[in-house]
Each structure stands twice: as structure tokens, then as C-alpha cells.
Scaffold this motif. Structure first.
Motif, PDB file in Angstrom:
ATOM      1  N   GLN A  87      30.390  36.985  57.488  1.00 17.47           N
ATOM      2  CA  GLN A  87      31.313  37.527  58.485  1.00 17.47           C
ATOM      3  C   GLN A  87      32.101  36.408  59.166  1.00 17.47           C
ATOM      4  O   GLN A  87      33.281  36.566  59.477  1.00 17.47           O
ATOM      5  N   ASP A 110      36.025  36.238  59.515  1.00 16.64           N
ATOM      6  CA  ASP A 110      36.667  36.122  60.827  1.00 16.64           C
ATOM      7  C   ASP A 110      37.569  34.904  60.896  1.00 16.64           C
ATOM      8  O   ASP A 110      38.684  34.967  61.445  1.00 16.64           O
ATOM      9  N   LEU A 111      37.090  33.783  60.362  1.00 19.02           N
ATOM     10  CA  LEU A 111      37.894  32.557  60.423  1.00 19.02           C
ATOM     11  C   LEU A 111      39.164  32.706  59.578  1.00 19.02           C
ATOM     12  O   LEU A 111      40.249  32.308  60.006  1.00 19.02           O
ATOM     13  N   LEU A 129      25.227  27.158  61.859  1.00 21.52           N
ATOM     14  CA  LEU A 129      25.775  27.834  63.019  1.00 21.52           C
ATOM     15  C   LEU A 129      24.665  28.688  63.640  1.00 21.52           C
ATOM     16  O   LEU A 129      23.766  29.156  62.923  1.00 21.52           O
ATOM     17  N   PHE A 130      24.775  28.888  64.937  1.00 25.36           N
ATOM     18  CA  PHE A 130      23.685  29.555  65.654  1.00 25.36           C
ATOM     19  C   PHE A 130      24.182  30.712  66.500  1.00 25.36           C
ATOM     20  O   PHE A 130      25.308  30.709  66.981  1.00 25.36           O
ATOM     21  N   LYS A 131      23.296  31.686  66.672  1.00 28.94           N
ATOM     22  CA  LYS A 131      23.528  32.778  67.616  1.00 28.94           C
ATOM     23  C   LYS A 131      22.358  32.795  68.587  1.00 28.94           C
ATOM     24  O   LYS A 131      21.270  32.297  68.254  1.00 28.94           O
ATOM     25  N   GLN A 132      22.585  33.348  69.772  1.00 29.89           N
ATOM     26  CA  GLN A 132      21.502  33.439  70.756  1.00 29.89           C
ATOM     27  C   GLN A 132      21.114  34.896  70.927  1.00 29.89           C
ATOM     28  O   GLN A 132      21.947  35.736  71.270  1.00 29.89           O
ATOM     29  N   VAL A 133      19.862  35.188  70.649  1.00 29.51           N
ATOM     30  CA  VAL A 133      19.325  36.544  70.777  1.00 29.51           C
ATOM     31  C   VAL A 133      18.007  36.450  71.533  1.00 29.51           C
ATOM     32  O   VAL A 133      17.128  35.682  71.149  1.00 29.51           O
ATOM     33  N   ASN A 134      17.885  37.236  72.607  1.00 26.81           N
ATOM     34  CA  ASN A 134      16.663  37.200  73.425  1.00 26.81           C
ATOM     35  C   ASN A 134      16.300  35.773  73.834  1.00 26.81           C
ATOM     36  O   ASN A 134      15.129  35.383  73.794  1.00 26.81           O
ATOM     37  N   ASN A 135      17.316  35.027  74.179  1.00 33.44           N
ATOM     38  CA  ASN A 135      17.157  33.636  74.613  1.00 33.44           C
ATOM     39  C   ASN A 135      16.575  32.724  73.535  1.00 33.44           C
ATOM     40  O   ASN A 135      16.094  31.640  73.826  1.00 33.44           O
ATOM     41  N   PHE A 164      22.417  31.502  61.850  1.00 37.98           N
ATOM     42  CA  PHE A 164      23.074  32.674  61.276  1.00 37.98           C
ATOM     43  C   PHE A 164      22.325  33.156  60.041  1.00 37.98           C
ATOM     44  O   PHE A 164      21.816  32.355  59.249  1.00 37.98           O
ATOM     45  N   ARG A 218      17.539  30.653  70.043  1.00 40.06           N
ATOM     46  CA  ARG A 218      18.686  30.144  69.284  1.00 40.06           C
ATOM     47  C   ARG A 218      18.338  30.246  67.805  1.00 40.06           C
ATOM     48  O   ARG A 218      17.459  29.535  67.316  1.00 40.06           O
ATOM     49  N   ASN A 242      40.692  35.481  58.858  1.00 40.29           N
ATOM     50  CA  ASN A 242      41.594  36.392  59.572  1.00 40.29           C
ATOM     51  C   ASN A 242      42.278  35.711  60.745  1.00 40.29           C
ATOM     52  O   ASN A 242      43.452  35.960  61.027  1.00 40.29           O
ATOM     53  N   SER A 243      41.520  34.839  61.433  1.00 38.45           N
ATOM     54  CA  SER A 243      42.129  34.145  62.581  1.00 38.45           C
ATOM     55  C   SER A 243      43.231  33.197  62.114  1.00 38.45           C
ATOM     56  O   SER A 243      44.274  33.067  62.742  1.00 38.45           O
ATOM     57  N   ASP A 282      25.755  36.950  58.570  1.00 31.11           N
ATOM     58  CA  ASP A 282      26.521  36.345  59.674  1.00 31.11           C
ATOM     59  C   ASP A 282      27.491  35.298  59.132  1.00 31.11           C
ATOM     60  O   ASP A 282      28.633  35.197  59.588  1.00 31.11           O
TER      61      ASP A 282
END
Lengths: 100, 173
Positions: free
Chosen positions: A39, A43-44, A21-27, A32, A29, A46-47, A36
Motif C-alpha cells: 500500500q 500511495d507513494l 518502515l514502522f507503524k504504531q499500534v497500541n503504543n 509494516f 512500534r 499516487n502522490s 502495508d
């Protein structure tokens, strides 16, 4: 009905299968971090719990006709001696049951 | 010039990602503004969520409260509210059909202030997962007195899709 612990196990397996899985920070990619991923599992889970326990509320809100439509149903029920409004409400409730 | 918007960060998603972090919030500005344009998600009926960041770490205390009005083109408006969640979500539920995209403006207050709660207001328009035009006017507060130097937007279950654009501005004092 699954417990929260069971849903956490399910969520962990789904996140594992979905890696990377990926996050984008300062453009950029970035994959995690382990925090991350932890978390994301929380989150999943809990959802899933919220959907299981409370999803029917949103579904019912979307299923009910507008206030204007419901008032119209009640008017015509009174005029014609029908039961449209009560049937409408009962149908939405039975289509979206409250968890036991 | 006082009141000008100073662009601090811009992120355009080129490959789907779970989250977009906007950073660079300091005490240089009292108010920050985030514009989101062309926001789309790759999972049907997914939700855009928000968390505050400290040095890139998302804050997950169950201290996020929200309230607002969901404006529905097809039926009665809906009061939305919640307390003690571990993220903000303002009911921007998107689908995957072509037109099911959203645009929003978030104002961020007190993010650089370590002795005050951070709070946001948010306005948005979008076509939801049923392709119904909706909007939101509302806000939220994070009930922990600490400074935050970033904000994270993320999809509740899937990814933020290609061409979604997020821009962070500071409102010049």
C-alpha cells in the motif's frame, strides 16, 4: 512526463530503499506488513502522480496575491496606466506551469 | 454520565513512525473523538492523512470525500474539497521547523454502524510549512456502508515525529 507505471516503479524502489518502515499500534512500534508495504508503494506512486499532474494548482494558489492585493494592483494600474496585475498573474503562471 | 468523554486509547510517538492506529471503536459509543496534540512530521511540506480501519486493515477504496475551509492568517480563506480519494486529508501541511506543529480534533460518527457511511468532522490549527498560522474547519465521508473499529493517521510521504500525541475518546451515550 512520467507515466503512472513509471512512477510506480520509482516508488517501489524508494520504498525498498526506505525499509524498514514502522507503524504504531497500541503504543507498539511494529514494522509494516507486506500488505502495508504494497500500500505504501501505491500511495507513494499516487502522490508522485498527483504532484506531477496537479501540483501546479496548489503552487499557483499560494503564489497569487490576496484578492485585496490584486484589486489594489488593478486600481493603481488604472490610475497609472501600468500593467502590474497582469504581470503578477503571468509570473505566477509561468513559475508554476501546467503539465503539457 | 451521558455526554462524558471516556478515554479509550492514547498514543504518544516515541520514535518516528509512518502511521498511528487508534483502535477500540465499537457500537458501545455513537460518537468518537480523537484529539491530536503537538503533531509534527519529519518531512518538509508533508501532509497528515486519515483512513478508516477494519481490524487493523486500512480501507483504501476510492470513496473518501471531503469539504472544508482552510483558514489562512496571511491571506484569503480557501475552499477545499475533493471526492473519490483513497484517503481523507484536510490540508494540514506541516514543515519541519520548530514551530511547524499542529493540533486537531476529529469527531467520528457511525463508525460502529455497518449499515451507514462513516463520517468525520475535523477542526485544526497549525503552523504550516511556511510557518504561516492556519486552521481548518471541515469534514469528510467514507461512502461505503460498513463498520470501522479504528482510525489511522499517517504522514503522506514521511513519518509522524516524536512527541506527537493522539488520544481516542468515546462519547458516552
Amino acid at each position: 512526463m512520467a507515466t503512472l507505471e513509471e512512477l510506480q516503479v520509482e516508488a517501489a524502489a524508494e520504498i525498498e530503499a526506505a525499509k524498514p518502515l514502522f507503524k504504531q499500534v497500541n503504543n507498539e512500534r511494529l514494522e509494516f506488513s507486506s500488505a502495508d508495504y504494497d500500500q505504501a508503494v501505491t500511495d507513494l506512486a499516487n502522490s508522485k502522480w498527483n504532484e506531477q499532474q496537479f501540483g501546479y494548482i496548489q503552487a499557483r494558489q499560494e503564489g497569487y496575491g490576496s484578492i485585496a492585493d490584486q484589486l489594489d494592483m488593478q486600481y493603481w494600474d488604472k490610475v497609472n496606466g501600468t500593467n502590474l496585475w497582469q504581470e503578477h498573474i503571468a509570473q505566477v503562471k509561468s513559475d508554476n506551469p501546467k503539465p503539457a | 454520565m451521558s455526554g462524558s468523554l471516556v478515554k479509550l486509547d492514547e498514543q504518544i510517538v516515541s520514535t518516528p513512525v509512518s502511521s498511528v492506529n487508534l483502535t477500540g471503536m465499537t457500537s458501545d459509543y455513537d460518537v468518537y473523538v480523537v484529539q491530536g496534540n503537538n503533531i509534527s512530521l519529519d518531512t518538509d511540506a508533508d501532509l497528515l492523512c486519515i483512513r478508516t480501519l477494519i481490524d487493523g486493515t486500512q480501507q483504501t477504496a476510492s470513496s473518501y470525500d471531503k469539504a472544508g475551509m482552510l483558514l489562512k492568517a496571511n491571506t484569503t480563506f480557501q475552499d477545499i474539497h475533493g471526492t473519490n480519494a483513497d484517503f481523507w486529508y484536510l490540508d494540514m501541511i506541516l514543515g519541519t521547523a520548530t514551530q511547524e506543529i499542529g493540533n486537531f480534533t476529529t469527531y467520528c460518527f457511525n463508525f460502529g454502524n455497518s449499515s451507514e457511511y462513516s463520517f468525520i468532522t475535523m477542526e485544526s490549527t497549525f503552523r504550516n510549512t511556511h510557518s504561516v498560522l492556519q486552521g481548518i474547519a471541515g469534514g469528510g465521508i467514507y461512502k461505503v456502508a460498513e463498520a470501522h473499529n479504528g482510525i489511522k493517521y499517517y504522514a503522506y510521504t514521511g513519518n509522524i515525529d516524536t512527541n506527537s500525541r493522539f488520544v481516542l475518546y468515546g462519547l458516552k451515550k
